[in-house]
Scaffold this motif. Sequence first.
Motif: not given
Length: 94
Positions: A11-12, A14-15, A19, A49, A51, A58-60
Motif C-alpha cells: 500500500d505504501r 502504491e501511494e 498512483n 482502485q 484515484v 491524491h485520494v485513492s
Amino acid sequence: MNLRRPPLQSDRYEELLVNPTLIALSRARGQIDCGGLRFLVVGYGNFDQLVVPIREGHVSIALERTADPIPFLPRLLRLLEMHGFSEPSSDDTG
C-alpha cells in the motif's frame, strides 16, 4: 468474498510511487488535447482502485470488483470540498 489483503508495504509503495506516477502520466496526456485529468480507475485482479488527484496529492479508494466506481465520484468530491481539499487546476503540474 475472501480477498487477500496486500501487505501494508505494498500500500505504501502504491501511494508513494504508483498512483503519483499514473497521475503524472495521465495528466500529461490529458493536457495535450483531452481537457486534463479528472480521475483514474485501476483494475487490479482482486479489486478496483479509484484515484482522484487533488491539489494536495491524491485520494485513492479500493472497491470490490463488482462495484461501479463512477457513482462514488460526486459524493467523494463533495466530501473533499467540505474538508478543504481541492481539485487541481488545469495548470497544476503535480
